[in-house]
Design an enzyme around this catalytic site. Structure first.
Site, PDB file in Angstrom:
ATOM      1  N   SER B 139     -19.875  -9.494  36.583  1.00 28.60           N
ATOM      2  CA  SER B 139     -20.232 -10.690  35.676  1.00 28.60           C
ATOM      3  C   SER B 139     -21.221 -11.530  35.938  1.00 28.60           C
ATOM      4  CB  SER B 139     -18.663 -11.575  35.577  1.00 28.60           C
ATOM      5  OG  SER B 139     -19.069 -12.741  35.053  1.00 28.60           O
ATOM      6  N   TYR B 152     -13.578 -16.812  40.746  1.00 30.10           N
ATOM      7  CA  TYR B 152     -13.839 -15.472  39.930  1.00 30.10           C
ATOM      8  C   TYR B 152     -15.220 -15.089  40.197  1.00 30.10           C
ATOM      9  CZ  TYR B 152     -14.938 -12.758  35.717  1.00 30.10           C
ATOM     10  OH  TYR B 152     -15.005 -11.854  34.837  1.00 30.10           O
TER      11      TYR B 152
END
Lengths: 457, 246
Positions: B139, B152
């Site tokens: 990501s 995250y």
């Protein structure tokens, strides 16, 4: 799903008519478990299912409540090629079914005027098409469906298994539970084309006469009516009636009769200003449309053009601008339908409200759906732009329809009152009884349900 | 026909990737947690695209079971297995995780340690075969830690570095490793979240992933402009960045 429960977006939602527009809390589950979790979460007072948003009014809206969008629960589950039975999730839309199964020789046995509706929506609105006089509604071809009841139970419903719930859910506008999946019977066809007879009728009488005389000869029948014509030409129409073309009837130039014909897609990129549509411009359009058609028989027309003429223009609802429009669709029983249609058309023509071509279809027998719309007789549908005085006019028409023993179609409706609804749908109390048993806490509700009095406000 | 293994097959991006490969006539092996969802997906792809599907129960959060769940599908698929795509991600709730070890663990184990465990197994398999590709979804969040999602981000940053090392190791065995870094994608992960922009559809991302694999890319940002957004973001000096409320 986050640790805090299913996510939702608060946004202004509307139906296809863009009237009314309401603030709703929109959920978009990606799995069946998520749907159950949303219902059980208790985050909203009530929920209603939303497919592709093609109902015109507030049937799939829930003001300040939950709206569950099914577009990601759209999988094919099984297909029995010999029987022609497709099992799929409720979010599958009719366009997808045609895309994958028409090349294999299967068509939808009943289809509404747009293919952008979901299977769940087709069942909940019990949609009908140009062949109701022969084949009835969509429900006739639904073998069974799985319904998620508000208490979390998954019920299998068919005319034999939980028939009470089946016939409450058919036409029940999503108010009995959440339809998860269904098995539908597809129809074998030999081509993607229809052979059509075009006939002009100079007025309503002639149109009705033609339909009652020879509809039996055709699988599909529809009449486009000029709602602005007055006097001797009132209700002048172009009848389009036909049957699926067999392989033998296909001309040699079409090499693959089942291939989807290439079509041009138009898109209306923005809203038209409200002055664009008025009785002059629309009247002119209607006159041209009528004039440009000639009587012709056995014309080969591809299925898109015959069944889904408006789908070629994406976002055609923008023609009506930001204020939106109401589609007024009524059904009138056979007895007195000509008088009823004349009364409605006369009142409309007098109002000089711009309505593009109206659609007139012959309807066959009603089914056992408690709130299902079609009754034996005729149905007339027309679009009216939202403007001052529209709502009182529609209420006036509702009263007329009531007097003639007809009713308004909930999937299109945006203004019907609870009183009119209760009188014109005599099985309402029976429906309420079943709903109360299935959904004692009123977990399933919509703005439409509250407005027409199916549920308490 | 070639086949591809998709880990985390029930997520929206994974479904779109599977559909993309199926439309190019790849058979599929779908691995995920929910048998109900896997079966529905299998039926759907097989009806739409006419390819063969095999499903496998696989839970990224139980690494002890990875060997036994993955080895059979890797071996059975044999020479036809072209590669594997790992589409597993869990954004979690940063605020909750800050105070709760369970949530922290879940974020780190889903995005990093669990994923690494699965990737190790596939890496060894392809290294032995000396062919194939391993593609994993990291990501843009891993490119720079920021206050709203750094757990995250940290896990994804770890994953990106792992993939970098793996790419280096497997280069000598003719196995390609592709790192995909999507920006905001329209899925459950972002649905309902405020302050998003340039959100891409899962289908667009899936097309990008397919193209990246087929064209032999190493690190791919999807859509492309995120490479430049993160480039700029990484240039911001720490003493300035730490004051921001991104």
């Amino acid at each position: 799903m986050s640790a805090t429960g299913p996510g939702f977006v608060t946004q202004m939602l509307s139906g296809w008519g863009r009237f009314p527009v309401e603030r709703c809390h929109l959920y978009r589950p990606e799995s069946r478990a998520e749907v159950a979790a949303i219902l059980a979460s208790g985050t909203q007072r009530s929920y209603v299912s939303y497919g592709l948003g093609r109902s015109y009014g507030d049937a799939a809206l829930n003001r300040e409540g939950g709206v569950i969008c099914h577009t990601r629960l759209n999988r094919f589950l099984s297909f029995d090629e010999t029987a022609g039975v497709l099992e799929c999730e409720a979010g599958v839309n009719l366009a997808e079914i045609l895309r994958y199964f028409l090349p294999r020789g299967f068509f939808l046995p009943v289809t509404p005027g747009t293919k952008f509706v979901t299977v769940g929506g087709a069942i909940a609105a019990d949609v009908h098409g140009k062949n109701h006089h022969k084949d009835g509604t969509f429900a006739n071809f639904v073998l069974d469906f799985r319904l998620l009841a508000p208490n979390g139970e998954i019920l299998s419903c068919s005319p034999l298994d939980n028939p009470e719930i089946f016939w409450a859910t058919v036409g029940g506008m999503g108010l009995t539970g959440i339809i998860l999946s269904a098995r539908i019977q597809l129809r074998r066809v030999e081509s993607a084309y229809v052979l059509v007879d075009y006939q002009k009728a100079q007025n309503l009488d002639e149109a009705l006469g033609m339909m009652s005389e020879s509809n039996e000869h055709y699988q599909y029948s529809v009449a486009w009516i000029d709602c602005l014509a007055t006097g001797k030409s009132m209700g002048r129409a172009v009848l389009m009636r036909g049957d699926h073309a067999t392989a033998a009837q296909m001309p040699p130039r079409v090499r693959n009769p089942l291939a989807e014909p290439s079509r041009r897609r138009w898109n209306l990129p923005c809203d038209l200003p409200s002055v664009a549509l008025n009785s002059l411009t629309v009247g002119a359009f209607n006159a041209l449309y009528y004039a440009s058609h000639r009587n012709a028989s056995q014309q080969l027309v591809d299925f898109e053009k015959f069944f889904y003429p408006l789908d070629a223009i994406q976002n055609w609802n923008r023609l009506y601008g930001k204020r939106g429009f109401v589609q007024y669709q009524i059904a009138l029983p056979l007895e007195g339908s000509d008088a009823g249609l004349v009364a409605v058309l006369e009142r409309l023509a007098r109002s000089r409200r711009a309505s593009f071509l109206g659609v007139l279809k012959r309807l066959g027998n009603a089914n056992a759906g408690l709130l299902s719309f079609p009754i034996k007789g005729y149905t007339l549908a027309l679009d009216l732009p939202v403007s001052k005085g529209l709502v009182p006019l529609l209420h006036e028409l509702d009263q007329m329809v009531l007097r003639y023993g007809g009713r308004v179609y909930l999937a299109k409706d945006a203004v019907l009152t609870a009183e009119s609804f209760a009188v014109t749908y005599p099985k309402l109390e029976q429906f309420r009884g079943i709903k109360r048993k299935l959904d004692p806490k009123g977990l399933l509700a919509s703005s439409l349900a509250r407005r027409v009095g199916i549920v308490e406000t | 026909m070639p086949s591809v293994l998709i880990l985390g097959a029930t997520s929206m991006i994974a479904r779109a990737v599977a559909a993309e490969f199926a439309s190019h006539k790849y058979d599929l092996i779908l691995a995920g947690r929910s048998p109900e969802e896997l079966n529905a997906l299998a039926a759907d792809f097989s009806l739409r695209h006419g390819v063969r599907i095999r499903t496998q129960i696989f839970d990224v959060l139980h690494p002890e079971g990875h060997e036994s769940s993955l080895e059979p599908c890797l071996c059975e698929a044999g020479e036809a297995l072209a590669g594997v795509v790992l589409c597993i991600g869990y954004l979690g709730d940063q605020a909750v995780a800050q105070a709760d070890l369970t949530e922290t663990r879940r974020i780190l184990e889903t995005n990093f340690t669990g994923s690494v465990s699965a990737l190790n197994i596939t890496a060894n398999h392809f290294e032995r075969r000396r062919t194939g590709f391993i593609c994993a979804l990291s990501s843009v969040a891993g490119d720079r830690g920021r206050q709203s999602n750094y757990l995250y981000g940290a896990a994804k940053a770890g994953l990106s570095t792992y993939l970098q090392g793996l790419r280096n190791r497997l280069f000598h065995s003719n196995v390609r490793v592709i790192t995909v870094k999507p920006g905001f994608v329209d899925t459950r992960m972002t649905f309902g979240r405020p302050k998003l922009f340039l959100v891409a559809s899962p289908e667009a991302v899936a097309r990008g992933i397919y193209r990246a694999i087929v064209r032999g890319k190493d690190v791919v940002y999807l859509p492309w402009f995120w490479r430049w957004i993160m480039f700029v973001l990484r240039l911001v000096p720490e003493r300035m960045f730490k004051r921001l409320r991104l």
